[in-house]
Enzyme design. Structure first.
Site, PDB file in Angstrom:
ATOM      1  N   LYS A  41       0.825  -1.204   0.000  1.00  7.01           N
ATOM      2  CA  LYS A  41       0.000   0.000   0.000  1.00  7.01           C
ATOM      3  C   LYS A  41       0.862   1.257   0.000  1.00  7.01           C
ATOM      4  CE  LYS A  41      -4.063  -1.974   2.299  1.00  7.01           C
ATOM      5  NZ  LYS A  41      -4.972  -1.877   3.463  1.00  7.01           N
TER       6      LYS A  41
ATOM      7  N   CYS B 288      -0.710   0.887   6.185  1.00  9.48           N
ATOM      8  CA  CYS B 288      -1.003  -0.080   7.247  1.00  9.48           C
ATOM      9  C   CYS B 288      -1.966  -1.139   6.728  1.00  9.48           C
ATOM     10  CB  CYS B 288      -1.646   0.596   8.457  1.00  9.48           C
ATOM     11  SG  CYS B 288      -0.642   1.848   9.260  1.00  9.48           S
ATOM     12  N   ASP B 289      -1.880  -2.311   7.315  1.00  3.20           N
ATOM     13  CA  ASP B 289      -2.887  -3.335   7.051  1.00  3.20           C
ATOM     14  C   ASP B 289      -2.958  -4.270   8.249  1.00  3.20           C
ATOM     15  OD1 ASP B 289      -4.553  -4.256   4.499  1.00  3.20           O
ATOM     16  OD2 ASP B 289      -4.045  -6.012   5.692  1.00  3.20           O
ATOM     17  N   SER B 290      -4.165  -4.701   8.575  1.00  6.18           N
ATOM     18  CA  SER B 290      -4.377  -5.535   9.757  1.00  6.18           C
ATOM     19  C   SER B 290      -4.993  -6.873   9.394  1.00  6.18           C
ATOM     20  CB  SER B 290      -5.303  -4.820  10.760  1.00  6.18           C
ATOM     21  OG  SER B 290      -4.761  -3.591  11.186  1.00  6.18           O
TER      22      SER B 290
ATOM     23  N   GLY C  72       0.509  -4.489  10.110  1.00  2.00           N
ATOM     24  CA  GLY C  72       1.742  -4.114   9.439  1.00  2.00           C
ATOM     25  C   GLY C  72       1.792  -2.616   9.221  1.00  2.00           C
TER      26      GLY C  72
END
Length: 232
Positions: free
Chosen positions: A83, A101-103, A138
């Site tokens: 991203k 960010c990524d969850s 992340g």
């Protein structure tokens, strides 16, 4: 070209002095690095705004389902990097700091993102209630001005309560769990169904501010340089 400089007259007023002759204080506003959030998450945006930042939002358009990794922890980081990279490469953000960010929720060693539909959200909650999972987020920060980057994954243990079938059905009917990783969120309607967390609660919302600061520090950037100026 030769530059010319005219020294100020000794009788000229000091532009750094106040009306009473004392030294002027710091300016009301100060320049700050541009911060771009490579995410369309309202929760991440709200968290940054609540803590003194004024990020611009540029959604990356990354296909999350197209990326894989060997573990949920690594997957969260890989998605965040993808991203941030997609947005940092845009000419419009060439001078900015980009945070991606990524969850994912790790349960039984499996990475759970957003549920595909309401039926899957119900199944998720039946599997999660009364148990603990690990929310992995992340983070990737890229300085688009020079290409330097830093990334890492923050982890928080989430202990779920034991909502009834009726409560789960009512929650899923709101539509909220279809838009969040793990089918729950700490800052929404599912909050009463979460008994406790072990770690940074902001990470569960979608962005760990301590992790953000650590990554900025690694790039030689002070987090305070990104604070929005106070209103005049």
């Amino acid at each position: 070209m030769v530059s010319q400089f005219s020294p100020a007259s000794p009788d000229a007023p000091d532009p750094t002095a106040t009306a009473d002759g004392g030294p002027a204080g710091p300016p009301a506003t100060r320049p700050a690095r541009r911060l771009v959030l490579a995410s369309g998450s309202p929760a991440r945006l709200a968290l940054l705004r609540q803590t003194g930042f004024a990020p611009e939002v540029v959604v990356s358009g990354v296909d999350e389902d197209a990326l894989t990794a060997d573990s949920p922890e690594e997957l969260a980081r890989v998605l965040a990097e993808a991203k941030a990279e997609a947005v940092a490469g845009l000419p419009a953000v060439a001078d900015a700091l980009v945070i991606g960010c990524d969850s994912v929720l790790e349960l039984d060693g499996v990475a759970l993102g957003k549920p595909a539909d309401a039926a899957e959200a119900v199944r998720r909650w039946h599997a999660m209630r009364g148990r603990s999972g690990v929310l992995r987020t992340g983070h990737c920060v890229i300085d688009a001005a020079d290409g330097r980057r830093a990334s890492a994954t923050a982890s928080t243990v989430v202990r779920f309560g034991d909502p009834t079938d009726a409560e789960i059905d009512a929650y899923v009917a709101t539509g909220e769990p279809l838009h969040v990783a793990g089918a729950f969120t700490l800052d929404g309607r599912s909050a009463p169904f979460i008994d406790s967390v072990d770690g940074d609660p902001g990470n569960v919302i979608g962005l760990s501010l301590p992790m953000f600061r650590q990554l900025l520090t690694g790039l030689g950037v002070l987090v305070t340089d990104l604070w929005a100026p106070d209103p005049a």
